[in-house]
Each structure stands twice: as structure tokens, then as C-alpha cells.
Design a protein around this motif. Structure first.
Motif, PDB file in Angstrom:
ATOM      1  N   ALA A 245       0.849  -1.670  -0.080  1.00 31.75           N
ATOM      2  CA  ALA A 245      -0.346   0.103  -0.123  1.00 31.75           C
ATOM      3  C   ALA A 245       1.194   1.050   0.153  1.00 31.75           C
ATOM      4  O   ALA A 245       0.842   2.594  -0.337  1.00 31.75           O
ATOM      5  N   CYS A 246       1.667   1.122   0.951  1.00 36.27           N
ATOM      6  CA  CYS A 246       2.654   2.325   0.458  1.00 36.27           C
ATOM      7  C   CYS A 246       3.791   2.370   0.271  1.00 36.27           C
ATOM      8  O   CYS A 246       3.892   3.733  -1.005  1.00 36.27           O
ATOM      9  N   LEU A 247       4.467   1.644  -0.907  1.00 34.83           N
ATOM     10  CA  LEU A 247       5.491   1.404  -1.561  1.00 34.83           C
ATOM     11  C   LEU A 247       4.705   1.722  -3.131  1.00 34.83           C
ATOM     12  O   LEU A 247       5.422   2.611  -3.603  1.00 34.83           O
ATOM     13  N   LEU A 248       4.363   0.710  -3.716  1.00 32.86           N
ATOM     14  CA  LEU A 248       3.448   0.286  -4.610  1.00 32.86           C
ATOM     15  C   LEU A 248       2.303   1.505  -4.795  1.00 32.86           C
ATOM     16  O   LEU A 248       2.415   2.208  -6.115  1.00 32.86           O
ATOM     17  N   TYR A 249       1.535   1.519  -4.150  1.00 28.21           N
ATOM     18  CA  TYR A 249       0.436   2.007  -4.336  1.00 28.21           C
ATOM     19  C   TYR A 249       0.818   4.021  -4.121  1.00 28.21           C
ATOM     20  O   TYR A 249      -0.145   4.541  -4.166  1.00 28.21           O
ATOM     21  N   GLN A 250       1.618   3.726  -3.135  1.00 25.02           N
ATOM     22  CA  GLN A 250       2.011   5.107  -2.840  1.00 25.02           C
ATOM     23  C   GLN A 250       0.952   5.670  -1.682  1.00 25.02           C
ATOM     24  O   GLN A 250       0.178   7.535  -2.337  1.00 25.02           O
ATOM     25  N   VAL A 251       0.464   5.555  -1.430  1.00 29.76           N
ATOM     26  CA  VAL A 251      -0.706   5.625  -0.291  1.00 29.76           C
ATOM     27  C   VAL A 251      -0.038   6.333   1.152  1.00 29.76           C
ATOM     28  O   VAL A 251       0.691   5.662   1.622  1.00 29.76           O
ATOM     29  N   PRO A 252      -0.866   7.560   1.456  1.00 25.64           N
ATOM     30  CA  PRO A 252       0.189   8.046   3.104  1.00 25.64           C
ATOM     31  C   PRO A 252      -0.338   7.245   3.752  1.00 25.64           C
ATOM     32  O   PRO A 252      -1.281   7.105   3.812  1.00 25.64           O
ATOM     33  N   PHE A 253       0.992   7.023   5.008  1.00 26.52           N
ATOM     34  CA  PHE A 253       0.155   6.067   6.158  1.00 26.52           C
ATOM     35  C   PHE A 253       0.159   7.600   7.165  1.00 26.52           C
ATOM     36  O   PHE A 253       2.045   7.771   7.645  1.00 26.52           O
ATOM     37  N   LYS A 254      -0.494   7.723   7.831  1.00 27.67           N
ATOM     38  CA  LYS A 254      -0.350   8.838   8.438  1.00 27.67           C
ATOM     39  C   LYS A 254      -0.807   8.889   9.711  1.00 27.67           C
ATOM     40  O   LYS A 254      -0.964   9.658  11.203  1.00 27.67           O
ATOM     41  N   GLY A 255      -1.465   7.410  10.341  1.00 23.95           N
ATOM     42  CA  GLY A 255      -1.778   6.914  11.260  1.00 23.95           C
ATOM     43  C   GLY A 255      -0.588   6.405  12.342  1.00 23.95           C
ATOM     44  O   GLY A 255       0.193   6.138  12.142  1.00 23.95           O
ATOM     45  N   ASP A 256      -1.039   5.612  13.188  1.00 20.07           N
ATOM     46  CA  ASP A 256       0.174   5.166  14.646  1.00 20.07           C
ATOM     47  C   ASP A 256       0.250   3.765  14.376  1.00 20.07           C
ATOM     48  O   ASP A 256      -1.068   3.028  14.095  1.00 20.07           O
ATOM     49  N   PHE A 257       1.538   3.369  14.134  1.00 20.74           N
ATOM     50  CA  PHE A 257       1.821   2.250  13.300  1.00 20.74           C
ATOM     51  C   PHE A 257       1.932   1.484  14.386  1.00 20.74           C
ATOM     52  O   PHE A 257       0.861  -0.166  13.810  1.00 20.74           O
ATOM     53  N   ALA A 258       1.988   1.316  15.530  1.00 21.82           N
ATOM     54  CA  ALA A 258       1.353  -0.111  16.789  1.00 21.82           C
ATOM     55  C   ALA A 258       0.133  -0.277  16.672  1.00 21.82           C
ATOM     56  O   ALA A 258      -0.712  -1.367  16.677  1.00 21.82           O
ATOM     57  N   PHE A 259      -0.319   1.187  16.509  1.00 20.74           N
ATOM     58  CA  PHE A 259      -2.389   0.279  16.404  1.00 20.74           C
ATOM     59  C   PHE A 259      -2.729   0.094  15.234  1.00 20.74           C
ATOM     60  O   PHE A 259      -3.437  -1.033  15.456  1.00 20.74           O
ATOM     61  N   PHE A 260      -2.438   0.648  14.250  1.00 21.42           N
ATOM     62  CA  PHE A 260      -2.134  -0.876  13.189  1.00 21.42           C
ATOM     63  C   PHE A 260      -2.216  -1.967  12.950  1.00 21.42           C
ATOM     64  O   PHE A 260      -2.988  -2.877  13.042  1.00 21.42           O
ATOM     65  N   LEU A 261      -0.494  -2.092  14.003  1.00 20.28           N
ATOM     66  CA  LEU A 261      -0.579  -3.451  13.615  1.00 20.28           C
ATOM     67  C   LEU A 261      -1.234  -4.459  15.172  1.00 20.28           C
ATOM     68  O   LEU A 261      -2.136  -5.740  14.927  1.00 20.28           O
ATOM     69  N   LEU A 262      -1.439  -3.855  16.335  1.00 21.76           N
ATOM     70  CA  LEU A 262      -2.291  -4.360  17.028  1.00 21.76           C
ATOM     71  C   LEU A 262      -3.819  -4.539  16.212  1.00 21.76           C
ATOM     72  O   LEU A 262      -4.176  -6.240  16.059  1.00 21.76           O
ATOM     73  N   ALA A 263      -4.617  -4.159  16.215  1.00 24.44           N
ATOM     74  CA  ALA A 263      -6.012  -4.016  15.398  1.00 24.44           C
ATOM     75  C   ALA A 263      -5.677  -5.079  13.445  1.00 24.44           C
ATOM     76  O   ALA A 263      -6.251  -5.558  13.761  1.00 24.44           O
ATOM     77  N   SER A 264      -4.610  -4.735  13.387  1.00 23.84           N
ATOM     78  CA  SER A 264      -5.062  -6.245  12.086  1.00 23.84           C
ATOM     79  C   SER A 264      -4.253  -6.927  12.815  1.00 23.84           C
ATOM     80  O   SER A 264      -5.387  -8.417  11.873  1.00 23.84           O
ATOM     81  N   TRP A 265      -3.534  -7.411  13.522  1.00 22.74           N
ATOM     82  CA  TRP A 265      -3.758  -8.788  14.664  1.00 22.74           C
ATOM     83  C   TRP A 265      -5.076  -9.579  14.784  1.00 22.74           C
ATOM     84  O   TRP A 265      -5.354 -10.581  14.783  1.00 22.74           O
ATOM     85  N   ILE A 266      -5.370  -8.278  15.878  1.00 20.46           N
ATOM     86  CA  ILE A 266      -6.909  -9.126  15.937  1.00 20.46           C
ATOM     87  C   ILE A 266      -8.104  -9.313  14.936  1.00 20.46           C
ATOM     88  O   ILE A 266      -7.760 -10.480  15.280  1.00 20.46           O
ATOM     89  N   TYR A 267      -7.536  -8.401  13.723  1.00 23.91           N
ATOM     90  CA  TYR A 267      -8.747  -8.801  12.377  1.00 23.91           C
ATOM     91  C   TYR A 267      -8.234  -9.973  11.631  1.00 23.91           C
ATOM     92  O   TYR A 267      -8.956 -10.997  12.162  1.00 23.91           O
ATOM     93  N   VAL A 268      -7.275 -10.454  11.627  1.00 21.00           N
ATOM     94  CA  VAL A 268      -6.442 -11.498  11.457  1.00 21.00           C
ATOM     95  C   VAL A 268      -6.779 -13.013  12.814  1.00 21.00           C
ATOM     96  O   VAL A 268      -6.775 -14.078  11.644  1.00 21.00           O
ATOM     97  N   LEU A 269      -6.944 -12.158  13.864  1.00 17.19           N
ATOM     98  CA  LEU A 269      -7.612 -13.663  14.356  1.00 17.19           C
ATOM     99  C   LEU A 269      -8.587 -14.127  14.407  1.00 17.19           C
ATOM    100  O   LEU A 269      -9.469 -15.035  14.228  1.00 17.19           O
TER     101      LEU A 269
END
Lengths: 374, 638
Positions: A245-269
Motif C-alpha cells: 500500500a505504501c510503496l507500490l500504491y503510494q498511499v500515505p500512512f498518517k496514523g499510529d503504526f503500533a495501533f494499526f498492527l495491533l488492530a490488524s492482528w486482532i482482525y487476523v485472529l
């Protein structure tokens, strides 16, 4: 809970995944591939619309009018047509998607106190694209008219209202910017349940599950060991998809990376839990694939806000959207990437996902039996 | 006697509305090798899974090590002392893992301490002779090796009771005997108790006690001798000319009469050997009796007698149709060779099959049977040699061959979601039969296969025996003169098997159809007029079953059974004094020897009470003897 048994299961599962070409591809290659295919295939931007012009007038003014379109980045000029029937053929064959018909006396009418008329014919097979095209035509036409009016000495002092619009979070309203983060949601909805369901059902189908049933390992130990590699793989995929998303589609990431990671992990669960639930309910790999496809693909694409905003869904569809986890994670991922908001604004969604994961795992655990009826 | 290790009373298991097992009761004592024998669908697997605590059951009481396993907690509590090897060749093992990794996984799953696990792994790999293949991925092992690995994995945690579900199904006779030998050794050295199922009745004598299971009910339970005593009688085997007339004459008087190649075999109930022989001679009065032998009955005879022995299809009357000598061979193979790159799958294979002859092709997995069949049926062009099938040259008339032969393999031929009628109609259509012709063949097939009344049932809902006869009918729809049969009766119960062979016999003798049967079911081999044994791509023996037996007896001597209290010790002692190759058989030993007196002396030197008796040699003994000798000559393949 004996760690040795959990690790025995996990280590064996890991070896089987990396040594089996199909599972390896499913785990590591398919998610990236989906991100690429969806990203390039699902672009909702309408640009470079091919069009032709039938100019019966052939005056300086009619050429001027045509040029407004030919010069625009939204349209791509495919040459003049001699007659409406020739333009019609081009439309039918798909060579152009819009035609402009400028009648005789267009220049004359425009100079006279009357009004001049122009016809446009738009290919309506895809309604949303047709609407957008019409919007562009109207806007260019309005621009042309305003400029002409402004040149009239009588009106030179008049000022109209000029609307200045600015799109927040996605300045260029480029669709890939809003799509790419949501694609992470789609891919993580598809890949973990597939892997998990196939991994467990494969054992049921070939009979190796009896090694588990007949040993003194507990259900919890087995499920923990069995699911751990799949969660680990999906965690790795979160990072891969984020990079895409960030490198290929060049979408800026404006938020909190740790929160993103935690939320994504719970979503994967959550989504792994869907796979677990499917696997305890079916007994063949084919059935597992079909059921997983139906319960993940449709909700994540149609009821998640990926294409149609939740607010525009019908009331029934909106209810469906609210019982599928995809929508909540879509809020989180769009919030993190585009809006730069964090736990303060998104804690509710995170809570729903956590509850979701807990319920799915409890159900899977309760329904998994080492001593089934058949 | 100790308290039984396993006690089962009135066990019942239902699927949907139908009983899989009903009213089964048995006890297994410590140290027993208990056999559960029955055809597919008899309920063996359901029972074994329930005992292993991996399947819920509906009725009765099951106690394992004195613990009732009705509750999940009870079932869970005995699992640490149990080992289960489910059905299927290596299906429960992990294909991409090596032999060693498979064993290591089971050791860790069973929480065996590391040093102990290493020691046991080493021992088990040595006993199963898998040590040289420790690093090989499981999926590249042969069927026999997979089963040995499965056994090693089941034993890694030193269980007290092991449950093996059809461990020898699909394994060739040599590997099968090897497996039984290893199992016997391990049971002896570890004090194991084993519950083993099999679909092969000829394996019954290997068990210390057994239970014959038929349609979910126990037909008989006891030691092999006890079960044999349930149906007293004698077997008469005779060679009479003309064979067909003899059989037609005997069948009304003796319900258990079947053709085995050129001979007839009868089980005469209630009479001793002498009286049975006399009774048969009397019925055959006027015919030319070439040979007539009498012998003790086998378990299969008893099984059929206990079933009541009613025949589903009676022999169709018909005139024997001896093909004239100038009729061309049905199958002719001359120096057939097929190579795949460097690998020679079939080398210089020559044989011929006359019209009306039943020809058996035997061989272990990988011996080249399948490749030979593919060439003969026109699927695979040969790399060398020539041949003709039903008058068509197999080098360039592949399509013509396919239209002139019938092919039946239990696994593929039927569409299970079509009805009987639809299946036949489909095959008639595939072979281009017209409507009238198709209807006529439909009537013929339904009559031949005894399918009247089942015409509109789905193939899937038919019992195995009927389903297989339907498959035979479909293979015969276009009146082929040559029929290929690939393990045609595996999975069918003995009764169904007997009816099936009656039909094949009549097809060959009355209609003059030539048949080629591939199998490693030894009881099927006995039915053939002639047998060819394939080894490493070559035909190494080609004769009638009787002739093959005579050859082996001339070469290696008679078959002796030694009744002993210490089979393992005696086996070692005999090997040391020049009598190798004794294989365990229940509590007894069996071996071939040319010098019976010397054998008896060697046995009594080791154990005074042991008895030595001769037994009729079986096809399995022949197969194992020939293949073992060839393997030894080829530098001992694994």
C-alpha cells in the motif's frame, strides 16, 4: 497445557506448509497477488474516455468547442466522424464511449441572440461510468458557455459564485488511495480462513486427524499448535500488504503504526477463527473451499464499504454489514492510513473485533470434538 | 487368566437410521493378537474407532483397561496407553516429512522423554528395517514400508494395546508376511496386546483369537480351531472332464461347490474326509475323474457355511463351448517391452490367452502389471515387441482394441449417482449400441447379475457384491470377446465373491470369453486356469495354480505347521539349525521344508511338546516363496 505438544504440532504444521508447494503459495504468494490484481483491476477512476466528434458545422466556433474536450485529460480523442451513423458504429464496437454531435449552424446560432444546441451520446452499459462521463461533459460545456458570456461587454462587470471544493483525506480523489487500505481488509479476510480451513480439513480428509483424536493431547493444545503457524503467516502478510500500500500504491500512512498492527492482528485472529469454524462444520476440502469463499468473499467486497459506502446500502444490507467484521476493520484501516486517527476514535471498532475473535474461537473450541459421531 | 484388557458387551453403533454394528460382545486378554475379520462395510472400522475413543457409539458397554469409556473423560483417560493406526496406506502419516521426522512427531505428541524416544526410534527402525530410509520423505515409500512406518509411529510411546485397522489391505503378499512377522516380534518383546482387522479371510489363521463379522453382527468368535469346529465337514478338490457338466451335476447336491481353474472345489458339510470323497464320486458317476483329493476345511468354508450358504444367482444352464484349436488366441503378447527413460517397466513379456481361458497376472506393486495392462488395452504404445488383442494389432489399432474388449476395475467403472438402468444405458450409448440392441443387453445384464428388482436404485445404494456385478455387466454390454479385470473382488464379502466367480466361470466356459485378471488377492488367483507371476518387469513363472504349487513343493518342500508354546524362541532355534523362513501363524509357526523328519527332530530337540503337521500349500506360500527367492537373487531388495 503442555508446551511440548503444542510445539510439536506447530513445528510439524510449519514444515508441511513450507514443503507443500500449494500451501506455500497459498500462504505467501496468493495474498500479494490478490493485492496486485485487485489494486490494478478495481480502479474506479474514469479518465481517458475515448470519444469522437461529428462536426456538421465546421466553423471556427465548432472547432473551438471540440477542442475543449480534445484538450481535456478526462477524454481521449479518436478522430472526427463524418456522420452520426459512423459515430454510432464506433460506439457499438466499443471504439468510443461518447460522441459529440455539433449540428449545422452551430456557430451561427451561437453568435445570434438565440441558443445553440449540441448532442452527446454516451455508452450507458456501466451506469456509474456513464454518470461520471455525463458530469464531465456538462462541466466542460458549462465552462465553455461561461467563458463566452464573460466576453460579452454587457456582462463584463457581473460576477457569479465560484465554488471552491477541496476533498479532505484524499486531495486528488484518486480511487486507489482509498482502495489500497481497504484491499488489506479484503485480502486478510480471504487468505487466513482459506489456509486455516484447508489445513484442518485436509487432516480430516486423509485421516491423520485420528493421530490427534487417539492421543492424549487436549483440544486446546491441538488448536493452539495448529493455528499458531497460520496466525504467524498472516502477521507476516500484514507487513507485506502494508508495504504494498505504501510503496507500490503510494498511499500515505498518517496514523499510529503500533495501533494499526495491533488492530490488524486482532482482525487476523477473527478471520482465522472463521476458518476454524468452517473446518469443524465440513469434512472435505472442496466443501471447505466453497463455504469459505461464500462467507468471506461476498461480505468483504459488498458489505464492507469497499465499493459502496455503508451509508448508501439498503437497510437490510446495512444490518449484514454490521454483523460482518470487515466493516469495522475497514474503518480502522482507512482511519490509520488516510485520516491519521488512532485508538481515541477507533476503540469501539477494536472492541467489536476483539469480541468477534473471542466468540469465534470459543465456538470453534466447543464444536471441535476428539470423539465425533461419524 | 488376568482380567481382560478389553471388555465389550452388546456394542452398537448407528449411522442415520441403519445399524453399522449391533450386539457385539467380546473380551480380549493381555498378550492376545485378536482379529476382526469381515468384508468392507461389515462394521470393523466403526468398532475399532469406538474402542480407541475416537468415535461416539450408541449402545453397549466398552471397558478398556477396566475403565468404562462411555464418557469423554473416560475415553480420554485411557488414550495414553492406546495406539491407533487408522485405515489407508500411510494416510495418517505426513507425506512431506521424512521417516525420521514422522516418528519424532509422534514421540513429541505422545510426550516421550527425549533420550527414551531416541532409543525407541532406533530400535523400531531396526526391527522394521527402515533405518536405511530414515531420511526419505514418507510419500516416496512403498505401500509395505508405509505400513511398517505406521506401526513404528503407533508404538513409539510403548502402548499396552494397539488397534490396527486393516494394516495389510493393498499390500502385496511378501510385504504382508513381513508385516505379520514384525508385529509378532514386537508383541512378544513388548508384551503388547493387539486388535487387528482384515478383509482377507486367509489371514485368519494368524490370529490367536478372532471374530468373524458380517453386516455388523458377529458370526463366530473364538480361536481359529474353535471356529473351524463350528462347521464340521471336509473339502473335496477334484479334476473332472468335462468340468462344466460335473459342476452342473454337483451343484444341486452340494451348495458349496465352485470352480477353481481347471478343478472343482466342494465343501461337504457334516461328513468326514472319506465319506465326503465317496459322496462326490457317487454324484459324478459316469464322468472321467482325473484326480480327487480331500482335505480339512478352511475358515472361508466355515464362514460361508455359517452364512447359510444360499446362492444369490444359480448357475445358468448352458452347453460347454470348447473353442476349436484353429481359433486365434484372444491375447497374444510377444516380447512386449516398455521403457520410461532409463527405467524398464516391462521387459520382454510373452504369453498367450486362449478363448475361454481365465488368465491371472500376479505381482507386487511396481512389478509392471499396470504397464502391461495399459499396453494390452491399447492405452500405451509398447516401446518394443508385438502383440494382438481380440484380433487387433496392439501397435497401431489402439482404438479398435478398445471397442473389442471389456474392462472392469472396481474403483472406477460405475457412476454412483446414476441408477442401475441409467448406468447400463450410458455404457450402451458409449459403445454405440442401438436402442433395440441396448434394451436386449439391458435384459441380459439384469438377468446375469441378479439385479432384477433393483433396476431403479442408485448404484451408490447397492451392496458391494451387486455393485460389482453391475460393473461387470457394464463392461460386457458390447459383447466383448476379451475381458480385463483389475482386482475385481476386493472389498466384496466371500458370498458375493463366490457368486461373482460363478458368473465369470460360466462366461468363460459357456460363452468362451477370455479373461485377464490382475490381483494380489491370493484367493482370486486360485480361480484362474493359468497364472503368470511378474517380477521386476519380467514374467518369471507361467503355469496353472496346481502346477505352481507342485513346483514350489519340489523346490522347497512341503508346508509344515509347528504347534508350539514358544513360537519366537523356536523360530530362532530352527533358523540356527538350518530351517530358516518360519513365519508366525497365530501361536504357531509355518515353514517349508524338504526334510520333514529332520524338522521334527529339530523341533523336539528345542521343545518336547511341540507338534509338527503338514498342511496343504496355499497360493500365498507360492507367491512369497517365488518372490523371496527372486529378491535374494537380485541382491536383496528392501
Amino acid at each position: 497445557m503442555k508446551l511440548q505438544r503444542v510445539s510439536a504440532i506447530a513445528a510439524r504444521e510449519w514444515r508441511e506448509i513450507v514443503r507443500d508447494r500449494l500451501f506455500f503459495a497459498l500462504a505467501f504468494i496468493v495474498p500479494a497477488l490478490l493485492m496486485l490484481l485487485f489494486g490494478y483491476g478495481l480502479s474506479l477512476d474514469v479518465e481517458n474516455i475515448p470519444f469522437t466528434v461529428v462536426d456538421y458545422d465546421r466553423s471556427a466556433l465548432s472547432r473551438d468547442y471540440s477542442w475543449q474536450f480534445i484538450g481535456s485529460r478526462y477524454f481521449k480523442f479518436q478522430g472526427y466522424s463524418d456522420s452520426e451513423s459512423e459515430a454510432g458504429r464506433k460506439l457499438t464496437s466499443g471504439q468510443v464511449r461518447m460522441t459529440l454531435v455539433i449540428p449545422e449552424r452551430f456557430g451561427h446560432d451561437l453568435e445570434a441572440p438565440g441558443r445553440a444546441a449540441v448532442q452527446t451520446v454516451i455508452d450507458g452499459t456501466f451506469p456509474s461510468r456513464a454518470m461520471t462521463t455525463r458530469g464531465y461533459v456538462e462541466a466542460i460545456n458549462a465552462d465553455f458557455s461561461r467563458e463566452r458570456l464573460a466576453r460579452l461587454p454587457v456582462l463584463s462587470g457581473m460576477k457569479g459564485v465560484v465554488l471552491q471544493s477541496r476533498y479532505l483525506y484524499n486531495q486528488n480523489v484518486s480511487s486507489i488511495r482509498s482502495l489500497a487500505p481497504k484491499l488489506i481488509m479484503v485480502v486478510l479476510m480471504l487468505s487466513p480462513p482459506f489456509l486455516t480451513a484447508l489445513g484442518i480439513v485436509r487432516e480430516k480428509e486423509n485421516g491423520s486427524i485420528f493421530n490427534i483424536y487417539s492421543s492424549d493431547i487436549s483440544r486446546g493444545e491441538f488448536l493452539l499448535g495448529k493455528l499458531a503457524p497460520y496466525v504467524a503467516i498472516s502477521t507476516f502478510n500484514i507487513l507485506t500488504l502494508w508495504c504494498f500500500a505504501c510503496l507500490l500504491y503510494q498511499v500515505p500512512f498518517k496514523g499510529d503504526f503500533a495501533f494499526f498492527l495491533l488492530a490488524s492482528w486482532i482482525y487476523v485472529l477473527c478471520t482465522t477463527g472463521i476458518g476454524l469454524l468452517v473446518s469443524v462444520l465440513v469434512s472435505t476440502q472442496v466443501a471447505a473451499m466453497i463455504v469459505t469463499l461464500v462467507v468471506t468473499m461476498i461480505p468483504s467486497i459488498l458489505y464492507s464499504g469497499l465499493i459502496i459506502p455503508i451509508a448508501s446500502l439498503g437497510s437490510g444490507a446495512r444490518v449484514v454489514a454490521h454483523i460482518v467484521p470487515a466493516m469495522y476493520y475497514a474503518d480502522i484501516v482507512v482511519g490509520c492510513f488516510l485520516k491519521g486517527i488512532g485508538p481515541g476514535a477507533l476503540w469501539r471498532q477494536l472492541l467489536v473485533l476483539t469480541a468477534y475473535a473471542l466468540i469465534l474461537f470459543s465456538l470453534g473450541y466447543a464444536l471441535f470434538s476428539k470423539r465425533p459421531r461419524t | 487368566m488376568d482380567a481382560p484388557l478389553l471388555t465389550v458387551r452388546d456394542f452398537g453403533k448407528r449411522y442415520g437410521g441403519s445399524d453399522a454394528v449391533c450386539g457385539l460382545s467380546l473380551d480380549i486378554a493381555r498378550g492376545e493378537l485378536f482379529g476382526l475379520i469381515g468384508p468392507d462395510g461389515a462394521g470393523k472400522s466403526s468398532f475399532m474407532k469406538a474402542v480407541a475413543g475416537v468415535l461416539r457409539f450408541d449402545a453397549g458397554r466398552v471397558q478398556v483397561f477396566g475403565t468404562d469409556i462411555a464418557s469423554d473423560t473416560g475415553a480420554e483417560s485411557v488414550k495414553s496407553r492406546l495406539g491407533l493406526m487408522p485405515q489407508g496406506l500411510g494416510q495418517n502419516l505426513y507425506g512431506s516429512l521424512s521417516v525420521e521426522e514422522n516418528i519424532d512427531f509422534f514421540a513429541r505428541l505422545r510426550m516421550v522423554p527425549r533420550d527414551q524416544a531416541e532409543r525407541r526410534k532406533h530400535d523400531l527402525l531396526a526391527v522394521t528395517r527402515l533405518a536405511p530410509f530414515a531420511q526419505r520423505p514418507m510419500r516416496q515409500l512403498s505401500g509395505g514400508m508405509k505400513q511398517k512406518l505406521g506401526l513404528a509411529c503407533t508404538l513409539i510411546h510403548a502402548p499396552d494395546l494397539i488397534i490396527l485397522d486393516e494394516p495389510t489391505t493393498g499390500v502385496d503378499p511378501v510385504s504382508r508376511r513381513d508385516f505379520w512377522g514384525i508385529l509378532g516380534d514386537l508383541m512378544e518383546s513388548e508384551g503388547l496386546t493387539a486388535l487387528v482387522s482384515t478383509a482377507y479371510l486367509d489371514e485368519a489363521s494368524r490370529f490367536t483369537r478372532l471374530c468373524l463379522l458380517h453386516q455388523g453382527r458377529a458370526l463366530a468368535t473364538g480361536t481359529p480351531d474353535e471356529i473351524l469346529a463350528r462347521a464340521p465337514g471336509a473339502v473335496v478338490q477334484c479334476r473332472v472332464v468335462p468340468q462344466l457338466e460335473a459342476q452342473q451335476r454337483l451343484a444341486p447336491h452340494f451348495p458349496h461347490c465352485e470352480a477353481m481353474g481347471q478343478t472343482l472345489r466342494l465343501f461337504v458339510e457334516g461328513l468326514d474326509r472319506e465319506a465326503a470323497g465317496a459322496a462326490v464320486r457317487e454324484s459324478l458317476n459316469g464322468l472321467d475323474i482325473e484326480t480327487l483329493d480331500t482335505m480339512a476345511p478352511e475358515l472361508e468354508d466355515v464362514f460361508l457355511a455359517l452364512l447359510g450358504g444360499e446362492r444369490a444367482a444359480t448357475l445358468p444352464p448352458g452347453q460347454a463351448n470348447t473353442p476349436s484349436a484353429d481359433e486365434p488366441d484372444a491375447i497374444l503378447a510377444q516380447g512386449l517391452t516398455r521403457t520410461f527413460g532409463e527405467f524398464v517397466a516391462v521387459a520382454d513379456v510373452s504369453f498367450k490367452v486362449r478363448p475361454g481361458e481365465i488368465f491371472g497376472l500376479l505381482g507386487a506393486n511396481g512389478a509392471g502389471k499396470t504397464t502391461a495392462i495399459k499396453m494390452l488395452t491399447g492405452i500405451l504404445p509398447p516401446s518394443g515387441g508385438s502383440g494382438s488383442v481380440a484380433g487387433a494389432d496392439m501397435r497401431h489399432a489402439g482404438a479398435l482394441i478398445k471397442s473389442r474388449i471389456g474392462y472392469m476395475s472396481q474403483a472406477f467403472s460405475l457412476y454412483l449417482d446414476l441408477t442401475v438402468r441409467e448406468n447400463i444405458r450410458l455404457y450402451a450409448g458409449l459403445y454405440g449400441l442401438g436402442r433395440q440392441d441396448g434394451d436386449e443387453r439391458m435384459r441380459w445384464i439384469i438377468g446375469m447379475a441378479g439385479l432384477a428388482g433393483h433396476e431403479d436404485e442408485l448404484a451408490a445404494s447397492l451392496p458391494m457384491g451387486l455393485r460389482q456385478r453391475l460393473a461387470l455387466g457394464c463392461a460386457l454390454v458390447h459383447r466383448p470377446r476379451v475381458l480385463f479385470l483389475d482386482e475385481p473382488t476386493s472389498g466384496v464379502d466371500p458370498l458375493g465373491r463366490r457368486v461373482f466367480w460363478d458368473i465369470l466361470f460360466s462366461l468363460s466356459r459357456v460363452d468362451g470369453v477370455a479373461m485377464l485378471v490382475t490381483t494380489h488377492f491370493m484367493s482370486e488367483a486360485e480361480h484362474c486356469d493359468r497364472l503368470a507371476l511378474m517380477f521386476a518387469g519380467r514374467i518369471v513363472a507361467d503355469a496353472s495354480p496346481q502346477e505352481l504349487k507342485r513346483q514350489v513343493v519340489a523346490e522347497a518342500g512341503e508346508l509344515y505347521q509347528v504347534t508350539t508354546a514358544d513360537a519366537r524362541g523356536l523360530g530362532k532355534a530352527l533358523a540356527a539349525s538350518g530351517f530358516p523362513g518360519a513365519s508366525p501363524c497365530g501361536r504357531d509357526l509355518r515353514l517349508l521344508s524338504r526334510d520333514g523328519a529332520a524338522l521334527a527332530a529339530a523341533v523336539s530337540a528345542h521343545e518336547a511338546g511341540a507338534r509338527v503337521e503338514t498342511r496343504p500349500i496355499g497360493m500365498e506360500d507360492v507367491f512369497v516363496h517365488l518372490v523371496s527367492r527372486l529378491e535374494a537373487e537380485h541382491g536383496g531388495a528392501a
